[in-house]
Scaffold this active site. Structure first.
Site, PDB file in Angstrom:
ATOM      1  N   LYS A 150      49.463  12.405  43.075  1.00  0.00           N
ATOM      2  CA  LYS A 150      48.376  13.045  42.322  1.00  0.00           C
ATOM      3  C   LYS A 150      48.486  12.849  40.807  1.00  0.00           C
ATOM      4  O   LYS A 150      47.546  13.130  40.085  1.00  0.00           O
ATOM      5  CB  LYS A 150      48.370  14.553  42.634  1.00  0.00           C
ATOM      6  CG  LYS A 150      49.516  15.352  42.010  1.00  0.00           C
ATOM      7  CD  LYS A 150      49.417  16.839  42.284  1.00  0.00           C
ATOM      8  CE  LYS A 150      50.581  17.588  41.630  1.00  0.00           C
ATOM      9  NZ  LYS A 150      50.649  18.988  41.956  1.00  0.00           N
ATOM     10  N   ASP A 171      59.754  25.624  41.434  1.00  0.00           N
ATOM     11  CA  ASP A 171      58.772  24.854  40.678  1.00  0.00           C
ATOM     12  C   ASP A 171      59.094  24.922  39.194  1.00  0.00           C
ATOM     13  O   ASP A 171      59.872  25.760  38.756  1.00  0.00           O
ATOM     14  CB  ASP A 171      57.339  25.327  40.989  1.00  0.00           C
ATOM     15  CG  ASP A 171      56.435  24.121  41.210  1.00  0.00           C
ATOM     16  OD1 ASP A 171      56.610  23.125  40.481  1.00  0.00           O
ATOM     17  OD2 ASP A 171      55.576  24.161  42.108  1.00  0.00           O
ATOM     18  N   GLU A 172      58.471  24.036  38.411  1.00  0.00           N
ATOM     19  CA  GLU A 172      58.865  23.892  37.008  1.00  0.00           C
ATOM     20  C   GLU A 172      58.561  25.141  36.171  1.00  0.00           C
ATOM     21  O   GLU A 172      59.221  25.390  35.164  1.00  0.00           O
ATOM     22  CB  GLU A 172      58.193  22.661  36.373  1.00  0.00           C
ATOM     23  CG  GLU A 172      56.681  22.729  36.168  1.00  0.00           C
ATOM     24  CD  GLU A 172      55.878  22.511  37.448  1.00  0.00           C
ATOM     25  OE1 GLU A 172      56.468  22.132  38.472  1.00  0.00           O
ATOM     26  OE2 GLU A 172      54.652  22.738  37.416  1.00  0.00           O
ATOM     27  N   HIS A 177      63.370  17.968  35.917  1.00  0.00           N
ATOM     28  CA  HIS A 177      61.914  17.950  36.030  1.00  0.00           C
ATOM     29  C   HIS A 177      61.371  17.533  34.672  1.00  0.00           C
ATOM     30  O   HIS A 177      61.952  17.870  33.647  1.00  0.00           O
ATOM     31  CB  HIS A 177      61.403  19.343  36.423  1.00  0.00           C
ATOM     32  CG  HIS A 177      59.978  19.328  36.913  1.00  0.00           C
ATOM     33  ND1 HIS A 177      58.919  19.130  36.058  1.00  0.00           N
ATOM     34  CD2 HIS A 177      59.453  19.467  38.146  1.00  0.00           C
ATOM     35  CE1 HIS A 177      57.795  19.150  36.775  1.00  0.00           C
ATOM     36  NE2 HIS A 177      58.094  19.344  38.038  1.00  0.00           N
ATOM     37  N   GLY A 200      52.759  20.650  48.353  1.00  0.00           N
ATOM     38  CA  GLY A 200      51.543  20.824  49.155  1.00  0.00           C
ATOM     39  C   GLY A 200      51.618  20.058  50.462  1.00  0.00           C
ATOM     40  O   GLY A 200      51.153  20.537  51.504  1.00  0.00           O
ATOM     41  N   GLN A 215      59.847  14.119  47.417  1.00  0.00           N
ATOM     42  CA  GLN A 215      59.546  15.556  47.378  1.00  0.00           C
ATOM     43  C   GLN A 215      58.071  15.813  47.665  1.00  0.00           C
ATOM     44  O   GLN A 215      57.205  15.137  47.116  1.00  0.00           O
ATOM     45  CB  GLN A 215      59.818  16.078  45.974  1.00  0.00           C
ATOM     46  CG  GLN A 215      61.201  16.598  45.765  1.00  0.00           C
ATOM     47  CD  GLN A 215      61.425  17.062  44.344  1.00  0.00           C
ATOM     48  OE1 GLN A 215      62.561  17.200  43.952  1.00  0.00           O
ATOM     49  NE2 GLN A 215      60.393  17.298  43.572  1.00  0.00           N
ATOM     50  N   GLY A 240      54.830  14.777  43.555  1.00  0.00           N
ATOM     51  CA  GLY A 240      53.491  14.977  42.989  1.00  0.00           C
ATOM     52  C   GLY A 240      52.426  14.431  43.907  1.00  0.00           C
ATOM     53  O   GLY A 240      52.182  13.226  43.931  1.00  0.00           O
ATOM     54  N   GLY A 241      51.839  15.304  44.702  1.00  0.00           N
ATOM     55  CA  GLY A 241      50.732  14.882  45.564  1.00  0.00           C
ATOM     56  C   GLY A 241      51.172  14.032  46.740  1.00  0.00           C
ATOM     57  O   GLY A 241      50.378  13.247  47.272  1.00  0.00           O
ATOM     58  N   LYS A 274      63.578  23.030  45.988  1.00  0.00           N
ATOM     59  CA  LYS A 274      63.660  23.373  44.561  1.00  0.00           C
ATOM     60  C   LYS A 274      62.599  24.376  44.139  1.00  0.00           C
ATOM     61  O   LYS A 274      61.538  24.489  44.772  1.00  0.00           O
ATOM     62  CB  LYS A 274      63.605  22.115  43.678  1.00  0.00           C
ATOM     63  CG  LYS A 274      62.304  21.355  43.743  1.00  0.00           C
ATOM     64  CD  LYS A 274      62.313  20.170  42.794  1.00  0.00           C
ATOM     65  CE  LYS A 274      61.856  20.525  41.407  1.00  0.00           C
ATOM     66  NZ  LYS A 274      60.474  21.003  41.304  1.00  0.00           N
ATOM     67  N   LYS A 305      56.131  26.516  47.378  1.00  0.00           N
ATOM     68  CA  LYS A 305      54.751  26.773  46.950  1.00  0.00           C
ATOM     69  C   LYS A 305      54.243  28.025  47.634  1.00  0.00           C
ATOM     70  O   LYS A 305      54.680  28.297  48.756  1.00  0.00           O
ATOM     71  CB  LYS A 305      53.843  25.583  47.303  1.00  0.00           C
ATOM     72  CG  LYS A 305      54.232  24.250  46.689  1.00  0.00           C
ATOM     73  CD  LYS A 305      53.642  24.052  45.317  1.00  0.00           C
ATOM     74  CE  LYS A 305      54.188  22.764  44.687  1.00  0.00           C
ATOM     75  NZ  LYS A 305      53.716  22.490  43.350  1.00  0.00           N
TER      76      LYS A 305
HETATM   77  C1  CAP Z   1      54.741  18.661  43.087  1.00  0.00           C
HETATM   78  C2  CAP Z   1      55.065  19.416  41.843  1.00  0.00           C
HETATM   79  C3  CAP Z   1      55.817  18.661  40.750  1.00  0.00           C
HETATM   80  C4  CAP Z   1      55.196  17.343  40.315  1.00  0.00           C
HETATM   81  C5  CAP Z   1      55.499  16.889  38.907  1.00  0.00           C
HETATM   82  C6  CAP Z   1      53.790  19.947  41.239  1.00  0.00           C
HETATM   83  O1  CAP Z   1      53.994  19.442  43.979  1.00  0.00           O
HETATM   84  O2  CAP Z   1      55.828  20.529  42.169  1.00  0.00           O
HETATM   85  O3  CAP Z   1      55.955  19.516  39.670  1.00  0.00           O
HETATM   86  O4  CAP Z   1      55.737  16.426  41.186  1.00  0.00           O
HETATM   87  O5  CAP Z   1      55.083  15.579  38.712  1.00  0.00           O
HETATM   88  O6  CAP Z   1      53.768  21.116  40.901  1.00  0.00           O
HETATM   89  O7  CAP Z   1      52.877  19.164  41.079  1.00  0.00           O
HETATM   90  P1  CAP Z   1      53.046  18.801  45.092  1.00  0.00           P
HETATM   91  P2  CAP Z   1      56.047  14.396  38.301  1.00  0.00           P
HETATM   92  O8  CAP Z   1      53.936  18.056  46.037  1.00  0.00           O
HETATM   93  O9  CAP Z   1      52.377  19.976  45.745  1.00  0.00           O
HETATM   94  O10 CAP Z   1      52.087  17.902  44.394  1.00  0.00           O
HETATM   95  O11 CAP Z   1      57.119  14.302  39.336  1.00  0.00           O
HETATM   96  O12 CAP Z   1      55.166  13.201  38.253  1.00  0.00           O
HETATM   97  O13 CAP Z   1      56.594  14.756  36.963  1.00  0.00           O
HETATM   98 MG    MG Z   2      55.910  21.356  40.264  1.00  0.00          MG
END
Ligand code: CAP
Ligand code: MG
Length: 423
Positions: free
Chosen positions: A307, A179-180, A267, A376, A373, A352-353, A177, A151
């Site tokens: 989150k 990010d998406e 992802h 933030g 994972q 996620g959060g 990893k 990040k």
């Molecule tokens: C997490 C994350 C992931 C989410 C996707 C984001 O970051 O990189 O893409 O986990 O959600 O950008 O939100 P944080 P899921 O740790 O900063 O939240 O796994 O539910 O598909």
């Molecule tokens: Mg992400």
């Protein structure tokens, strides 16, 4: 005009054969009976259309899908396996998750679950590595893996990206990893990023004595994606990452078919467009089964506590109130680990959060076979990325030892600060 009788596609006495593909749908009929709407779903998703056909022979009539159970708003449909092409996920979904979602006869329709027969399961490759393969690669036994997402998700250049990755590995992350939505933008070109980050990985491995993995996001146009995967492989990369929903199932099959001999991290960005509405679309459970069959090694399943929206154990079991669930009762309810002939189990990813405080409840809910994972929750740590990663590892250690985080934090500074920062 002779309209088709949809009721002909309902046979509540039918006993599904082992060779049938079965689906569980949630159906809300529009201005018709439940039976008629159910029949319409079975018709349009197999051999039928809105009118009777002079071209339908007796042989084809035998290929009709059959609604064999209706309970409240849930229906089960059995499809003869001969309707489907083996190892062709787009084709299978164009039937059972295609036109039917747009039919006027249903107000809402949701594909809740699929049960694939042996013949279809065996035609797919499934994960190349699976849970055991990933554990072997990283040499980690008996504990969840800890990962991070670099990040800010966009904006860092390739050198800065590699530095953040290095800091995270040094602090204790097993996995780092992309990010998406990071691919090969002008500010951070894919090939340059991979080179720098793999150098950082090797350095971190030497300094920590631990195995580390970098998951570069290869998501792009299919042929470009294959080039990127080859590039990673030839430069001694040890993992690949893709966005399974935005790339599409066909592209995922292509990547898997190339057999890069690297685990594939899935992802699920965009899945909620299909799944979030609990009355319409495709459940995450179904998406997870599809991804496993095609062959991803680790898959985002949600966290319940982070989150992102998503009920507790969304993937682990279809929501309990759906008594008609197709999940076999003699199997572990976690579909990523269910026994599926040649198909290896998939590692669940919680993301996620997340931050250290949430780790004990995650392990309690999902067990040890998970990748935890935090983006933030690591790079936001007051003392920086390395301390953030250390705090996550400490939270995992404390959970496995059965010690409360508060207690463990007394002589683990990084965790102490994280707990103070995020309650
Ligand atoms: C997490 C994350 C992931 C989410 C996707 C984001 O970051 O990189 O893409 O986990 O959600 O950008 O939100 P944080 P899921 O740790 O900063 O939240 O796994 O539910 O598909
Ligand atoms: Mg992400």
């Amino acid at each position: 005009m002779i309209k088709i009788s949809y009721i002909d596609f309902v046979n509540l006495k039918y006993k599904p054969k082992k060779s049938d593909l079965m689906c569980l749908f949630y159906v809300e009929p529009f201005q018709v009976s439940m039976k008629e709407a159910a029949g319409a779903v079975a018709a349009e998703s197999s051999v039928g259309t809105w009118t009777e056909l002079t071209t339908e022979t007796k042989r084809i009539a035998r290929m009709r899908a059959k609604v064999f159970e209706i309970k409240d708003n849930y229906i089960k449909v059995a499809y003869p396996a001969e309707l489907f092409e083996r190892e062709n996920m787009p084709e299978i979904l164009s039937s059972i998750a295609g036109n039917i979602f747009g039919m006027k006869i249903v107000k809402n329709l949701r594909l809740e679950d699929i049960e694939f027969p042996e013949s279809i399961i065996k035609s797919f490759k499934g994960p190349a590595f699976g849970i055991n393969g990933i554990r072997k690669l990283l040499n980690v036994k008996g504990r969840p893996l800890v990962g991070t997402i670099v990040k800010p998700k966009l904006g860092l250049n390739s050198k800065e990206h590699a530095k953040v990755a290095y800091d995270a590995w040094l602090g204790g992350c097993d996995i780092v990893k992309d990010d998406e939505n990071l691919s090969s933008q002008d500010f951070n070109k894919f090939r340059e990023r991979v080179m720098y980050t793999l150098i950082a990985r090797d350095k971190a491995e030497k300094e920590t004595g631990e195995k580390k993995a970098y998951l570069p996001n290869i998501t792009a146009e299919t042929e470009e994606m294959i080039d990127r995967a080859n590039f990673v492989r030839h430069n001694n990369g040890n993992y690949l990452m893709v966005d399974i929903i935005t790339m599409g199932w066909s592209a995922l099959q292509t990547v898997r078919k190339h057999n890069f001999k690297l685990p594939l991290h899935a992802h699920r960005a965009g899945y909620a467009a299909l799944s979030r509405n609990k009355k319409h679309g495709i459940s995450m459970l179904t998406i997870a089964k599809i991804a496993r069959l095609i062959g991803v090694d680790s898959l985002h399943i949600g966290t319940a506590v982070g989150k992102m929206e998503g009920p507790t154990k969304e993937v682990a079991e279809i929501e309990e109130e759906i008594e008609l669930s197709l999940i076999k009762k003699d199997q572990p309810s976690h579909i990523l680990e269910q026994k599926w002939y040649n198909i290896k189990p998939v590692m669940a990813v919680c993301s996620g959060g997340l931050y250290p405080t949430l780790v004990p409840s995650l392990i309690k809910m999902f067990g040890k076979n998970i990748i935890i994972q935090a983006g933030g929750g690591i790079h936001g740590h007051e003392l920086g990325t390395t301390a953030g990663a250390t705090a996550m590892r400490q939270a995992v250690e404390a959970s496995l030892k059965g010690i409360s985080l508060r207690e463990y934090a007394k002589n683990h500074k990084e965790l102490y600060i994280a707990l103070r920062q995020w309650h």
